[in-house]
Design a protein around this motif. Structure first.
Motif, PDB file in Angstrom:
ATOM      1  N   LEU A  97      -7.826 -13.193   0.289  1.00 51.31           N
ATOM      2  CA  LEU A  97      -7.102 -13.041   1.673  1.00 51.31           C
ATOM      3  C   LEU A  97      -6.108 -12.095   1.726  1.00 51.31           C
ATOM      4  CD1 LEU A  97      -4.795 -15.351   3.162  1.00 51.31           C
ATOM      5  CD2 LEU A  97      -3.454 -15.163   0.078  1.00 51.31           C
ATOM      6  N   THR A  98      -6.457 -11.189   1.109  1.00 55.11           N
ATOM      7  CA  THR A  98      -5.235  -9.610   1.797  1.00 55.11           C
ATOM      8  C   THR A  98      -6.079  -8.879   1.670  1.00 55.11           C
ATOM      9  OG1 THR A  98      -5.359  -9.361  -0.841  1.00 55.11           O
ATOM     10  CG2 THR A  98      -3.287 -10.252   0.515  1.00 55.11           C
ATOM     11  N   ASP A  99      -7.232  -8.811   1.017  1.00 54.98           N
ATOM     12  CA  ASP A  99      -8.750  -7.625   1.178  1.00 54.98           C
ATOM     13  C   ASP A  99      -8.959  -7.184   2.475  1.00 54.98           C
ATOM     14  OD1 ASP A  99      -9.668  -8.748  -1.457  1.00 54.98           O
ATOM     15  OD2 ASP A  99     -11.272  -9.503  -0.477  1.00 54.98           O
ATOM     16  N   GLN A 100      -8.680  -7.297   3.158  1.00 54.97           N
ATOM     17  CA  GLN A 100      -8.984  -6.272   4.785  1.00 54.97           C
ATOM     18  C   GLN A 100      -7.571  -5.266   4.811  1.00 54.97           C
ATOM     19  OE1 GLN A 100      -9.353  -9.211   7.886  1.00 54.97           O
ATOM     20  NE2 GLN A 100      -7.421  -9.414   8.307  1.00 54.97           N
ATOM     21  N   TRP A 101      -7.010  -5.715   4.333  1.00 57.94           N
ATOM     22  CA  TRP A 101      -5.589  -4.232   4.555  1.00 57.94           C
ATOM     23  C   TRP A 101      -5.296  -3.821   3.319  1.00 57.94           C
ATOM     24  CZ3 TRP A 101      -4.185  -9.362   5.485  1.00 57.94           C
ATOM     25  CH2 TRP A 101      -4.736  -9.754   6.984  1.00 57.94           C
ATOM     26  N   ARG A 102      -5.644  -4.194   2.050  1.00 62.59           N
ATOM     27  CA  ARG A 102      -5.178  -4.094   0.843  1.00 62.59           C
ATOM     28  C   ARG A 102      -5.765  -3.001   0.238  1.00 62.59           C
ATOM     29  NH1 ARG A 102      -7.017  -5.692  -4.620  1.00 62.59           N
ATOM     30  NH2 ARG A 102      -7.750  -7.440  -3.433  1.00 62.59           N
ATOM     31  N   ASP A 103      -5.574  -1.094  -0.160  1.00 59.71           N
ATOM     32  CA  ASP A 103      -5.909  -0.217  -0.821  1.00 59.71           C
ATOM     33  C   ASP A 103      -5.634  -0.787  -2.240  1.00 59.71           C
ATOM     34  OD1 ASP A 103      -6.885   1.130   1.740  1.00 59.71           O
ATOM     35  OD2 ASP A 103      -4.436   1.725   1.981  1.00 59.71           O
ATOM     36  N   TRP A 104      -4.584  -1.812  -3.094  1.00 60.38           N
ATOM     37  CA  TRP A 104      -4.131  -1.569  -4.344  1.00 60.38           C
ATOM     38  C   TRP A 104      -5.372  -2.342  -4.931  1.00 60.38           C
ATOM     39  CZ3 TRP A 104      -2.247  -6.810  -4.320  1.00 60.38           C
ATOM     40  CH2 TRP A 104      -1.513  -7.212  -2.965  1.00 60.38           C
ATOM     41  N   CYS A 114      -0.696   4.986  -8.430  1.00 56.36           N
ATOM     42  CA  CYS A 114      -0.768   4.788  -9.507  1.00 56.36           C
ATOM     43  C   CYS A 114      -0.342   2.804 -10.095  1.00 56.36           C
ATOM     44  CB  CYS A 114      -1.012   5.689 -10.753  1.00 56.36           C
ATOM     45  SG  CYS A 114      -1.738   6.950 -10.744  1.00 56.36           S
ATOM     46  N   ALA A 115       0.446   2.133  -8.913  1.00 57.09           N
ATOM     47  CA  ALA A 115       1.394   2.097  -9.219  1.00 57.09           C
ATOM     48  C   ALA A 115       0.428   0.358  -9.504  1.00 57.09           C
ATOM     49  CB  ALA A 115       2.032   1.427  -7.801  1.00 57.09           C
ATOM     50  N   PHE A 116      -0.466  -0.383  -9.306  1.00 56.65           N
ATOM     51  CA  PHE A 116      -0.668  -1.073  -9.235  1.00 56.65           C
ATOM     52  C   PHE A 116      -2.467  -1.114 -10.298  1.00 56.65           C
ATOM     53  CE2 PHE A 116       1.733  -1.454  -4.883  1.00 56.65           C
ATOM     54  CZ  PHE A 116       2.812  -2.185  -5.492  1.00 56.65           C
ATOM     55  N   GLU A 117      -2.312  -1.698 -11.665  1.00 54.91           N
ATOM     56  CA  GLU A 117      -3.944  -2.375 -11.715  1.00 54.91           C
ATOM     57  C   GLU A 117      -4.030  -3.507 -11.612  1.00 54.91           C
ATOM     58  OE1 GLU A 117      -5.240   0.616 -13.393  1.00 54.91           O
ATOM     59  OE2 GLU A 117      -2.945   1.917 -12.822  1.00 54.91           O
ATOM     60  N   THR A 118      -4.938  -3.549 -12.562  1.00 60.54           N
ATOM     61  CA  THR A 118      -5.825  -4.778 -11.724  1.00 60.54           C
ATOM     62  C   THR A 118      -5.201  -6.267 -12.027  1.00 60.54           C
ATOM     63  OG1 THR A 118      -7.870  -3.638 -13.111  1.00 60.54           O
ATOM     64  CG2 THR A 118      -8.170  -6.616 -12.794  1.00 60.54           C
ATOM     65  N   ASP A 119      -4.350  -6.048 -13.237  1.00 57.41           N
ATOM     66  CA  ASP A 119      -3.033  -7.478 -13.870  1.00 57.41           C
ATOM     67  C   ASP A 119      -2.556  -7.252 -13.086  1.00 57.41           C
ATOM     68  OD1 ASP A 119      -5.057  -7.742 -15.884  1.00 57.41           O
ATOM     69  OD2 ASP A 119      -3.299  -7.195 -17.629  1.00 57.41           O
ATOM     70  N   GLU A 120      -1.483  -6.437 -12.044  1.00 56.11           N
ATOM     71  CA  GLU A 120      -0.333  -6.501 -11.143  1.00 56.11           C
ATOM     72  C   GLU A 120      -1.797  -6.593  -9.811  1.00 56.11           C
ATOM     73  OE1 GLU A 120      -1.093  -3.301 -13.735  1.00 56.11           O
ATOM     74  OE2 GLU A 120       0.023  -3.918 -14.608  1.00 56.11           O
ATOM     75  N   ARG A 121      -2.966  -6.505  -9.795  1.00 55.90           N
ATOM     76  CA  ARG A 121      -3.035  -6.226  -8.315  1.00 55.90           C
ATOM     77  C   ARG A 121      -3.702  -7.824  -8.261  1.00 55.90           C
ATOM     78  NH1 ARG A 121      -5.880  -1.407  -8.869  1.00 55.90           N
ATOM     79  NH2 ARG A 121      -7.691  -3.323 -10.099  1.00 55.90           N
ATOM     80  N   GLU A 122      -4.071  -8.361  -8.934  1.00 53.94           N
ATOM     81  CA  GLU A 122      -3.655 -10.092  -9.452  1.00 53.94           C
ATOM     82  C   GLU A 122      -2.825 -10.728  -9.148  1.00 53.94           C
ATOM     83  OE1 GLU A 122      -6.736 -10.861 -12.949  1.00 53.94           O
ATOM     84  OE2 GLU A 122      -8.137 -10.217 -11.913  1.00 53.94           O
ATOM     85  N   ASN A 129       0.753  -1.359   0.014  1.00 55.61           N
ATOM     86  CA  ASN A 129       0.526   0.177  -0.459  1.00 55.61           C
ATOM     87  C   ASN A 129       0.925   1.292   0.775  1.00 55.61           C
ATOM     88  OD1 ASN A 129      -2.338  -1.703   0.362  1.00 55.61           O
ATOM     89  ND2 ASN A 129      -2.364  -1.337   2.956  1.00 55.61           N
ATOM     90  N   ALA A 130       2.173   1.580   0.786  1.00 57.71           N
ATOM     91  CA  ALA A 130       3.422   2.460   0.823  1.00 57.71           C
ATOM     92  C   ALA A 130       4.007   2.954  -0.496  1.00 57.71           C
ATOM     93  CB  ALA A 130       4.113   1.995   1.886  1.00 57.71           C
ATOM     94  N   VAL A 131       3.842   1.604  -0.900  1.00 57.78           N
ATOM     95  CA  VAL A 131       4.377   1.547  -2.494  1.00 57.78           C
ATOM     96  C   VAL A 131       3.468   2.314  -3.673  1.00 57.78           C
ATOM     97  CG1 VAL A 131       5.554   0.858  -4.234  1.00 57.78           C
ATOM     98  CG2 VAL A 131       6.164  -0.217  -2.595  1.00 57.78           C
ATOM     99  N   LYS A 132       2.480   1.388  -3.424  1.00 62.62           N
ATOM    100  CA  LYS A 132       0.707   2.662  -3.812  1.00 62.62           C
ATOM    101  C   LYS A 132       0.988   3.638  -4.206  1.00 62.62           C
ATOM    102  CE  LYS A 132      -2.852   2.541  -3.680  1.00 62.62           C
ATOM    103  NZ  LYS A 132      -4.546   2.572  -3.641  1.00 62.62           N
ATOM    104  N   GLU A 133       1.012   4.619  -2.789  1.00 59.08           N
ATOM    105  CA  GLU A 133       0.985   5.713  -2.068  1.00 59.08           C
ATOM    106  C   GLU A 133       1.972   6.681  -3.537  1.00 59.08           C
ATOM    107  OE1 GLU A 133       0.419   8.267   1.815  1.00 59.08           O
ATOM    108  OE2 GLU A 133      -0.895   6.181   1.567  1.00 59.08           O
ATOM    109  N   ALA A 134       3.221   6.099  -2.490  1.00 52.64           N
ATOM    110  CA  ALA A 134       4.606   6.760  -2.818  1.00 52.64           C
ATOM    111  C   ALA A 134       4.251   7.272  -4.772  1.00 52.64           C
ATOM    112  CB  ALA A 134       5.480   5.522  -3.055  1.00 52.64           C
TER     113      ALA A 134
END
Length: 133
Positions: free
Chosen positions: A126-133, A87-95, A78-83
């Protein structure tokens, strides 16, 4: 070890660069360097380095320990995305990142399906409760 998404992303950048150099791709159609700048790849790899190191210390049956490790990797991503201006991770990257986390845990002997079911979650959650990306 599960293949890191960053390995795949670097391959895409290199392939596009080769196509540009060969003249088989118009520069107006090139986007990989914009999608995957080296700084993003390095920061993502640093997060995955920490996660991989932590995986070796996990106790298979300790759900709290496993979820804590997942929370740390997801919050760091999440911090990488925010930095990167969100725009760091689109749908394919998130998957790809979610699959990598799942595969990495599985390779360490964690039964991800049983772990998530025990917590009332679907495996894809699995990651949904913390994931912002």
């Amino acid at each position: 070890m599960a293949e890191r998404p960053t390995t795949n992303w670097r391959r895409a950048v290199a392939k596009e660069a080769a196509e540009l150099a060969a003249g088989t791709l118009d520069a107006d159609c090139a986007c990989m360097v914009e999608l995957f700048p080296e700084e993003l790849l390095l920061e993502t790899d640093a997060v995955l380095d920490v996660f991989e190191a932590e995986l070796t210390t996990l106790t298979k049956g300790d759900a709290a320990q496993i979820f804590a490790a997942m929370e740390r990797v997801v919050l760091a991503l999440n911090a990488v995305k925010e930095a990167h201006d969100e725009c760091a991770f689109e749908t394919d990257e998130r998957e790809q990142l979610c699959a990598y986390i799942d595969e990495s845990l599985t390779e360490q002997g964690v039964d991800v399906a049983a772990l998530t079911a025990k917590c009332g979650l679907g495996r894809r959650e699995l990651t949904d409760q913390w994931r912002d990306w």
